[in-house]
Design a protein around this motif. Sequence first.
Motif, PDB file in Angstrom:
ATOM      1  N   SER A 262       0.836  -1.204   0.000  1.00 53.45           N
ATOM      2  CA  SER A 262       0.000   0.000   0.000  1.00 53.45           C
ATOM      3  C   SER A 262       0.876   1.262   0.000  1.00 53.45           C
ATOM      4  CB  SER A 262      -0.975  -0.017   1.183  1.00 53.45           C
ATOM      5  OG  SER A 262      -0.302   0.208   2.392  1.00 53.45           O
ATOM      6  N   ARG A 263       2.016   1.225   0.717  1.00 52.83           N
ATOM      7  CA  ARG A 263       2.918   2.388   0.705  1.00 52.83           C
ATOM      8  C   ARG A 263       3.483   2.628  -0.699  1.00 52.83           C
ATOM      9  NH1 ARG A 263       4.493   1.084   6.385  1.00 52.83           N
ATOM     10  NH2 ARG A 263       5.709  -0.639   5.555  1.00 52.83           N
ATOM     11  N   HIS A 264       3.832   1.541  -1.342  1.00 50.98           N
ATOM     12  CA  HIS A 264       4.372   1.626  -2.691  1.00 50.98           C
ATOM     13  C   HIS A 264       3.349   2.237  -3.656  1.00 50.98           C
ATOM     14  CE1 HIS A 264       6.989   0.340  -5.981  1.00 50.98           C
ATOM     15  NE2 HIS A 264       5.887  -0.042  -6.604  1.00 50.98           N
ATOM     16  N   LEU A 265       2.105   1.743  -3.554  1.00 54.93           N
ATOM     17  CA  LEU A 265       1.040   2.251  -4.427  1.00 54.93           C
ATOM     18  C   LEU A 265       0.756   3.729  -4.144  1.00 54.93           C
ATOM     19  CD1 LEU A 265      -1.330  -0.828  -4.334  1.00 54.93           C
ATOM     20  CD2 LEU A 265      -0.462   0.248  -6.423  1.00 54.93           C
ATOM     21  N   ALA A 266       0.833   4.111  -2.871  1.00 52.38           N
ATOM     22  CA  ALA A 266       0.569   5.499  -2.497  1.00 52.38           C
ATOM     23  C   ALA A 266       1.601   6.424  -3.141  1.00 52.38           C
ATOM     24  CB  ALA A 266       0.586   5.647  -0.978  1.00 52.38           C
ATOM     25  N   ALA A 267       2.872   6.025  -3.074  1.00 53.42           N
ATOM     26  CA  ALA A 267       3.935   6.841  -3.669  1.00 53.42           C
ATOM     27  C   ALA A 267       3.720   6.973  -5.176  1.00 53.42           C
ATOM     28  CB  ALA A 267       5.292   6.206  -3.372  1.00 53.42           C
ATOM     29  N   GLN A 268       3.334   5.844  -5.771  1.00 57.23           N
ATOM     30  CA  GLN A 268       3.101   5.819  -7.212  1.00 57.23           C
ATOM     31  C   GLN A 268       1.911   6.713  -7.597  1.00 57.23           C
ATOM     32  OE1 GLN A 268       3.850   1.759  -8.901  1.00 57.23           O
ATOM     33  NE2 GLN A 268       1.840   2.086  -9.801  1.00 57.23           N
ATOM     34  N   ALA A 269       0.864   6.661  -6.763  1.00 58.50           N
ATOM     35  CA  ALA A 269      -0.315   7.499  -7.014  1.00 58.50           C
ATOM     36  C   ALA A 269       0.091   8.971  -7.028  1.00 58.50           C
ATOM     37  CB  ALA A 269      -1.385   7.248  -5.938  1.00 58.50           C
ATOM     38  N   LYS A 270       0.927   9.362  -6.066  1.00 57.65           N
ATOM     39  CA  LYS A 270       1.347  10.771  -5.997  1.00 57.65           C
ATOM     40  C   LYS A 270       2.218  11.167  -7.191  1.00 57.65           C
ATOM     41  CE  LYS A 270       1.282  11.042  -0.945  1.00 57.65           C
ATOM     42  NZ  LYS A 270       2.151  11.139   0.249  1.00 57.65           N
ATOM     43  N   GLU A 271       3.037  10.234  -7.664  1.00 64.66           N
ATOM     44  CA  GLU A 271       3.892  10.560  -8.819  1.00 64.66           C
ATOM     45  C   GLU A 271       3.052  10.952 -10.034  1.00 64.66           C
ATOM     46  OE1 GLU A 271       6.537   7.250  -9.523  1.00 64.66           O
ATOM     47  OE2 GLU A 271       7.320   7.433  -7.473  1.00 64.66           O
ATOM     48  N   HIS A 272       1.898  10.303 -10.175  1.00 64.15           N
ATOM     49  CA  HIS A 272       1.028  10.647 -11.305  1.00 64.15           C
ATOM     50  C   HIS A 272       0.585  12.104 -11.258  1.00 64.15           C
ATOM     51  CE1 HIS A 272       0.589   6.718 -13.097  1.00 64.15           C
ATOM     52  NE2 HIS A 272       0.331   6.174 -11.927  1.00 64.15           N
ATOM     53  N   LEU A 273       0.645  12.701 -10.059  1.00 63.01           N
ATOM     54  CA  LEU A 273       0.164  14.075  -9.909  1.00 63.01           C
ATOM     55  C   LEU A 273       1.261  15.108 -10.175  1.00 63.01           C
ATOM     56  CD1 LEU A 273      -2.015  13.604  -6.682  1.00 63.01           C
ATOM     57  CD2 LEU A 273      -2.816  13.727  -9.057  1.00 63.01           C
ATOM     58  N   ASP A 274       2.482  14.661 -10.432  1.00 62.93           N
ATOM     59  CA  ASP A 274       3.610  15.582 -10.643  1.00 62.93           C
ATOM     60  C   ASP A 274       3.301  16.713 -11.632  1.00 62.93           C
ATOM     61  OD1 ASP A 274       5.075  14.245  -8.796  1.00 62.93           O
ATOM     62  OD2 ASP A 274       6.395  13.205 -10.214  1.00 62.93           O
ATOM     63  N   PRO A 275       2.679  16.392 -12.792  1.00 67.83           N
ATOM     64  CA  PRO A 275       2.463  17.467 -13.775  1.00 67.83           C
ATOM     65  C   PRO A 275       1.617  18.626 -13.242  1.00 67.83           C
ATOM     66  CG  PRO A 275       1.938  15.306 -14.731  1.00 67.83           C
ATOM     67  CD  PRO A 275       2.194  15.087 -13.279  1.00 67.83           C
ATOM     68  N   PHE A 276       0.842  18.378 -12.182  1.00 65.13           N
ATOM     69  CA  PHE A 276      -0.052  19.439 -11.682  1.00 65.13           C
ATOM     70  C   PHE A 276       0.610  20.328 -10.636  1.00 65.13           C
ATOM     71  CE2 PHE A 276      -2.754  15.811 -12.879  1.00 65.13           C
ATOM     72  CZ  PHE A 276      -3.497  16.402 -13.871  1.00 65.13           C
ATOM     73  N   GLY A 277       1.820  19.965 -10.194  1.00 60.67           N
ATOM     74  CA  GLY A 277       2.527  20.778  -9.205  1.00 60.67           C
ATOM     75  C   GLY A 277       1.729  20.928  -7.922  1.00 60.67           C
ATOM     76  N   ALA A 280      -2.162  20.174  -6.978  1.00 59.14           N
ATOM     77  CA  ALA A 280      -2.723  18.860  -6.654  1.00 59.14           C
ATOM     78  C   ALA A 280      -2.415  18.449  -5.216  1.00 59.14           C
ATOM     79  CB  ALA A 280      -2.202  17.815  -7.626  1.00 59.14           C
ATOM     80  N   ASP A 281      -1.972  19.397  -4.393  1.00 62.58           N
ATOM     81  CA  ASP A 281      -1.586  19.040  -3.017  1.00 62.58           C
ATOM     82  C   ASP A 281      -2.736  18.393  -2.238  1.00 62.58           C
ATOM     83  OD1 ASP A 281       1.050  19.609  -3.124  1.00 62.58           O
ATOM     84  OD2 ASP A 281       0.913  21.597  -2.174  1.00 62.58           O
ATOM     85  N   VAL A 282      -3.949  18.862  -2.455  1.00 62.80           N
ATOM     86  CA  VAL A 282      -5.080  18.287  -1.715  1.00 62.80           C
ATOM     87  C   VAL A 282      -5.257  16.807  -2.078  1.00 62.80           C
ATOM     88  CG1 VAL A 282      -7.520  18.468  -1.174  1.00 62.80           C
ATOM     89  CG2 VAL A 282      -6.221  20.523  -1.673  1.00 62.80           C
ATOM     90  N   LEU A 283      -5.111  16.493  -3.358  1.00 64.06           N
ATOM     91  CA  LEU A 283      -5.236  15.084  -3.757  1.00 64.06           C
ATOM     92  C   LEU A 283      -4.093  14.254  -3.176  1.00 64.06           C
ATOM     93  CD1 LEU A 283      -6.512  15.303  -7.474  1.00 64.06           C
ATOM     94  CD2 LEU A 283      -7.800  14.639  -5.425  1.00 64.06           C
ATOM     95  N   ARG A 284      -2.901  14.862  -3.041  1.00 69.88           N
ATOM     96  CA  ARG A 284      -1.792  14.141  -2.397  1.00 69.88           C
ATOM     97  C   ARG A 284      -2.129  13.856  -0.933  1.00 69.88           C
ATOM     98  NH1 ARG A 284       0.970  18.068  -5.467  1.00 69.88           N
ATOM     99  NH2 ARG A 284       1.847  17.110  -7.349  1.00 69.88           N
ATOM    100  N   GLU A 285      -2.708  14.847  -0.290  1.00 74.61           N
ATOM    101  CA  GLU A 285      -3.097  14.646   1.115  1.00 74.61           C
ATOM    102  C   GLU A 285      -4.179  13.584   1.235  1.00 74.61           C
ATOM    103  OE1 GLU A 285      -3.250  18.090   3.974  1.00 74.61           O
ATOM    104  OE2 GLU A 285      -3.242  19.202   2.087  1.00 74.61           O
ATOM    105  N   ALA A 286      -5.028  13.514   0.217  1.00 76.33           N
ATOM    106  CA  ALA A 286      -6.087  12.494   0.225  1.00 76.33           C
ATOM    107  C   ALA A 286      -5.475  11.099   0.257  1.00 76.33           C
ATOM    108  CB  ALA A 286      -7.003  12.658  -0.993  1.00 76.33           C
ATOM    109  N   VAL A 287      -4.379  10.928  -0.464  1.00 81.80           N
ATOM    110  CA  VAL A 287      -3.697   9.635  -0.466  1.00 81.80           C
ATOM    111  C   VAL A 287      -3.237   9.286   0.951  1.00 81.80           C
ATOM    112  CG1 VAL A 287      -1.734   8.319  -1.355  1.00 81.80           C
ATOM    113  CG2 VAL A 287      -2.925   9.952  -2.852  1.00 81.80           C
ATOM    114  N   ASP A 288      -2.575  10.246   1.611  1.00 83.12           N
ATOM    115  CA  ASP A 288      -2.098  10.000   2.979  1.00 83.12           C
ATOM    116  C   ASP A 288      -3.271   9.723   3.926  1.00 83.12           C
ATOM    117  OD1 ASP A 288       0.528  10.392   2.221  1.00 83.12           O
ATOM    118  OD2 ASP A 288       0.402  12.570   2.533  1.00 83.12           O
TER     119      ASP A 288
END
Lengths: 295, 295
Positions: A262-277, A280-288
């Motif tokens: 699950s930690r691995h998938l979470a990191a990967q999920a956040k990487e997909h958001l890189d283009p949004f800078g 997309a912080d709220v969506l990153r927080e949603a992952v956590d």
Amino acid sequence: MENFEQRLNEHADRVTVALDALLPRAEGPEAHLNSAMRYAALGPGKRLRPFLTIEAGHLVHADERGVLRAACALECIHAYSLIHDDLPCMDDDDMRRGRPTVHKAYDEATAVLAGDGLQSIAYEILAHPDTHQRGSVRARLVERLSRASGPYGMVGGQMIDIRAETEQFDISVVTRMHRMKTGALISYAVEAATILKDVDDPVRRALEGFAHDLGLAYQITDDLLDATGDEDEAGKAVGKDAGQGKATFVTILGIEGARDRSRHLAAQAKEHLDPFGARADVLREAVDFILARRS
Amino acid sequence: MENFEQRLNEHADRVTVALDALLPRAEGPEAHLNSAMRYAALGPGKRLRPFLTIEAGHLVHADERGVLRAACALECIHAYSLIHDDLPCMDDDDMRRGRPTVHKAYDEATAVLAGDGLQSIAYEILAHPDTHQRGSVRARLVERLSRASGPYGMVGGQMIDIRAETEQFDISVVTRMHRMKTGALISYAVEAATILKDVDDPVRRALEGFAHDLGLAYQITDDLLDATGDEDEAGKAVGKDAGQGKATFVTILGIEGARDRSRHLAAQAKEHLDPFGARADVLREAVDFILARRS
């Protein structure tokens, strides 16, 4: 995280208020049905899927009213699935989110009908002209939601989940089951925003990747909660999977293996958001938040 | 009437073949679900609602492929409602159309999921671009079907029907119940054709009036069959309403009163077809067939 939870609650309240207006009043000889639908859809809940729709909608600048309606439709589908999931012939759960389940608070027949009714309301909301001026967008929202929640998605995943109690499935089937059962609807939560806005392909693919990994991480956390969670905190029974000898990420990978995954998938999920800078912080927080949740 | 039944059977076969292609194959770990959906939707049946859609489609010159898809979607909704209706917590029926009901042939959990899955498939069929090139038409088909089958229609009517076992309802509530429970979907069967073709208001109103009266006549015939019918001919249990002390057209109007009412409605239904002349003869025969049916 405190700000995040405040934002989550604010969105949840907006969805509840909107749903309250969209669901039929509990009046007339069919009041019992409408009351049960409202009990299920307006009761306590994190409204995580609607939250994802709203935040993905912000990210791509989709029209707010359409986003809110799509979020409500999604919550109706989620609520219907919980009602039917809890039925005696399914998971047979008496409690959900700390309250009696619908067939306990009402009765079984009403629970079946309330689930059926919430499913139909979801499509009525999406197909209504208020959701988007273009009919093709509304039809696409309907088509994708029915795909994500039907036999190719959620309902199909639930069937595999039931079979997992008696059949020996390997990790590939368990992964597919979760992808269908939970992942498809979480993916739809994000996809709905991209349908409403008609974004470019790179944006769509980035958000698709994000939703895919998040959905799987979500389900692994669910399996971990069932294996290690606290009944009071979860607001529902735990330890059921192991008791039923059911194949889950935890029974197959072990607790530590499942946590790693699950930690691995979470990191990967956040990487997909890189283009949004930073947008997309709220969506990153949603992952956590999803990984840290206790219920 | 012989030609009519042949035509009815031919349309039924076309719908069954089309549905066979539209429903998911019974493959993979979820095969059990898809098999149950196919058992319910592809089994024997008159396909009366699809017949009405196809014939109304001919009458207004709607595109044949779209009409056939709408007819299939409608049959999915009808099939789902029968599966859930037959569940032990609902009508608790073991037989339907001379075969074991889905929860008997499979199991209860699979029956709940198969009903849920058929409902979602109905909307997926309607929303797909193959149904009509214009998205607004597809969205309208979805919106009206969800309205007709949800809490304002079929599902709401089923709730009232259940309450009728324990509450004393007068003829106005029983009429409203039937209008919702059966009438709304029969009306939709005809309306779907007028949405696909976008007909003029007088044509739409004539067909609306026809479907309204036909739907009520249909339900009165149903009540009469339950009161006077033969179990073998009906392919399901009869005499259940009286046994449950349930308010129906027959218990309120008596057998002769109910027969009068259905004859009156049948005549009225046909009058609505006057503007179409001989081109509507098949729909007129459908009225006679529905009143004369034994199952």
